[in-house]
Design an enzyme around this catalytic site. Sequence first.
Site, mmCIF file in Angstrom:
data_model
loop_
_atom_site.group_PDB
_atom_site.id
_atom_site.type_symbol
_atom_site.label_atom_id
_atom_site.label_comp_id
_atom_site.label_asym_id
_atom_site.label_seq_id
_atom_site.Cartn_x
_atom_site.Cartn_y
_atom_site.Cartn_z
ATOM 1 C CG HIS A 12 -1.900 1.148 1.239
ATOM 2 N ND1 HIS A 12 -3.248 0.951 1.432
ATOM 3 C CD2 HIS A 12 -1.755 2.478 1.060
ATOM 4 C CE1 HIS A 12 -3.887 2.105 1.373
ATOM 5 N NE2 HIS A 12 -2.991 3.069 1.152
ATOM 6 C CG HIS A 14 -0.823 7.051 -1.114
ATOM 7 N ND1 HIS A 14 -2.043 7.248 -1.719
ATOM 8 C CD2 HIS A 14 -1.071 6.349 0.025
ATOM 9 C CE1 HIS A 14 -2.999 6.689 -0.972
ATOM 10 N NE2 HIS A 14 -2.438 6.141 0.095
ATOM 11 N NE ARG A 16 0.695 12.092 -2.369
ATOM 12 C CZ ARG A 16 -0.316 11.599 -1.658
ATOM 13 N NH1 ARG A 16 -1.281 10.900 -2.252
ATOM 14 N NH2 ARG A 16 -0.392 11.792 -0.368
ATOM 15 C CG ASN A 40 -4.955 8.576 -3.455
ATOM 16 O OD1 ASN A 40 -3.912 8.019 -3.784
ATOM 17 N ND2 ASN A 40 -5.072 9.260 -2.324
ATOM 18 C CE LYS A 98 -7.846 2.081 -0.670
ATOM 19 N NZ LYS A 98 -6.772 3.016 -0.423
ATOM 20 C CG HIS A 135 -9.960 4.605 3.059
ATOM 21 N ND1 HIS A 135 -8.759 5.262 3.185
ATOM 22 C CD2 HIS A 135 -10.736 5.061 4.080
ATOM 23 C CE1 HIS A 135 -8.804 6.085 4.228
ATOM 24 N NE2 HIS A 135 -9.999 5.983 4.779
ATOM 25 C CG HIS A 173 -4.982 2.323 5.599
ATOM 26 N ND1 HIS A 173 -6.335 2.328 5.837
ATOM 27 C CD2 HIS A 173 -4.802 2.998 4.439
ATOM 28 C CE1 HIS A 173 -6.935 2.982 4.861
ATOM 29 N NE2 HIS A 173 -6.041 3.392 4.002
ATOM 30 C CG LEU A 218 -7.834 10.664 7.219
ATOM 31 C CD1 LEU A 218 -8.593 11.336 6.108
ATOM 32 C CD2 LEU A 218 -8.701 10.546 8.478
ATOM 33 C CG ASP A 247 -1.792 4.915 3.966
ATOM 34 O OD1 ASP A 247 -1.878 5.250 2.767
ATOM 35 O OD2 ASP A 247 -2.534 5.386 4.857
ATOM 36 C CG HIS A 251 0.020 15.284 1.883
ATOM 37 N ND1 HIS A 251 -0.857 15.592 0.867
ATOM 38 C CD2 HIS A 251 -0.441 14.138 2.432
ATOM 39 C CE1 HIS A 251 -1.809 14.666 0.816
ATOM 40 N NE2 HIS A 251 -1.584 13.769 1.755
ATOM 41 C CB ALA A 263 -5.082 12.878 6.107
HETATM 42 C C1 NCD Z 1 -3.613 9.239 1.886
HETATM 43 C C2 NCD Z 1 -3.125 10.244 0.864
HETATM 44 O O1 NCD Z 1 -2.625 11.299 1.242
HETATM 45 O O2 NCD Z 1 -3.219 9.954 -0.341
HETATM 46 N N1 NCD Z 1 -3.635 9.850 3.176
HETATM 47 C C3 NCD Z 1 -3.588 9.208 4.370
HETATM 48 O O3 NCD Z 1 -3.687 9.851 5.407
HETATM 49 N N2 NCD Z 1 -3.428 7.917 4.443
HETATM 50 C C4 NCD Z 1 -4.931 8.742 1.472
HETATM 51 C C5 NCD Z 1 -5.351 7.500 2.181
HETATM 52 O O4 NCD Z 1 -4.763 6.437 2.012
HETATM 53 O O5 NCD Z 1 -6.318 7.571 2.935
HETATM 54 ZN ZN ZN Z 2 -3.414 5.074 1.510
#
Ligand code: NCD
Ligand code: ZN
Length: 343
Positions: A12, A14, A16, A40, A98, A135, A173, A218, A247, A251, A263
């Site tokens: 899992h 991210h 970007r 996402n 997802k 999620h 998560h 989150l 996860d 950011h 988040a």
């Molecule tokens: C994730 C994100 O920023 O893409 N943020 C997070 O707090 N985990 C989105 C997600 O997985 O919920």
């Molecule tokens: Zn995530």
Amino acid sequence: MQIKILQPDDWHLHVRSGAALKSVIGMSAKQMGRAIIMPNLNPPVTNALQAQAYREEIIQALPEGDEIDPLMVLYLTDNTNTSDIEKAAKSGIVKAAKLYPAGATTNSDSGVTDIKNIYPALEMMSKMGMLLLVHGEVTHADIDIFDREAVFIDQVLTQVAHDFPELKIVFEHITTKDAVDFVIESNSNIAATITPHHLLANRNDMLVGGIRPHYFCLPILKRENPHQLALLDAATSGNPKFFLGTDSAPHAKDAKESACGCAGILSAHCAIELYATAFESRDALDKLEGFSSKFGPDFYNLPRNTNTITLSKESWLVPESYEYAGSVIIPFMAGQELSWKLV
Ligand code: NCD
Ligand code: ZN
């Protein structure tokens, strides 16, 4: 002291796109063999063609000499149809889809408003052997943010698992004892990922002595007892239903240190060291390899990695920040000491 384990995968992640992707992808490539890439983006990755293009962008963004195999995921919307699923499954590069309940988290506005809207897609996924990643939080305004995962189990997940017994589901998560219990009690088609931050932190870390926006993610961090403790029990139990998924969700500093901060926690820079720290706290380093490198590929019906990584018992300081898309990012455990280091 050193420990050697099969190379882990991140189930899992991210990463970007654009400059942000270039800033973080090398962190995961240095640790992980494969990564399940969250879809996402804005706009989200909703079909096989977009997944293919995103996969190529990720590979292009890798620093010279680094390698990681991006396993792609479709983002389910109210409009996802059976042909989208079928094409994605046949593409060979898309391993899962997802479910983001609409409004649940970053870029989830296109998410699913009513689970029944995707029942035909789920039926097709079940038939094609494509995994459903969830999620697991409801988003109704009247449900307390700390209860959203438990309510999701009662209102959505129990029904979906019942209606699609052949569908493999990863409860992503997980953050509560309720989720741990649900996964243990479910059939073998239900598994869960656990993040390093939910193993190592709880809501006190985020809120005592001042609000710490870099701990905001989150699903939100929960209480130590019973939730964080239940996650530690589950991860270190050797039960193959629980496996690694960071996860890691980058950011920029400014976006988090704000009156309405977003988040997400970056953990890709030292993911395996964080997990080793958590497992060591339970005297369970012998269970790390199963969780990190075996149970994930087994559940996804993919081969385990054959190469190994070595972790060395050695203190180091996590950097205060990293460069991120022309700005900076504050990583998890910034400026703090860790006692395991990837060799
Ligand atoms: C994730 C994100 O920023 O893409 N943020 C997070 O707090 N985990 C989105 C997600 O997985 O919920
Ligand atoms: Zn995530």
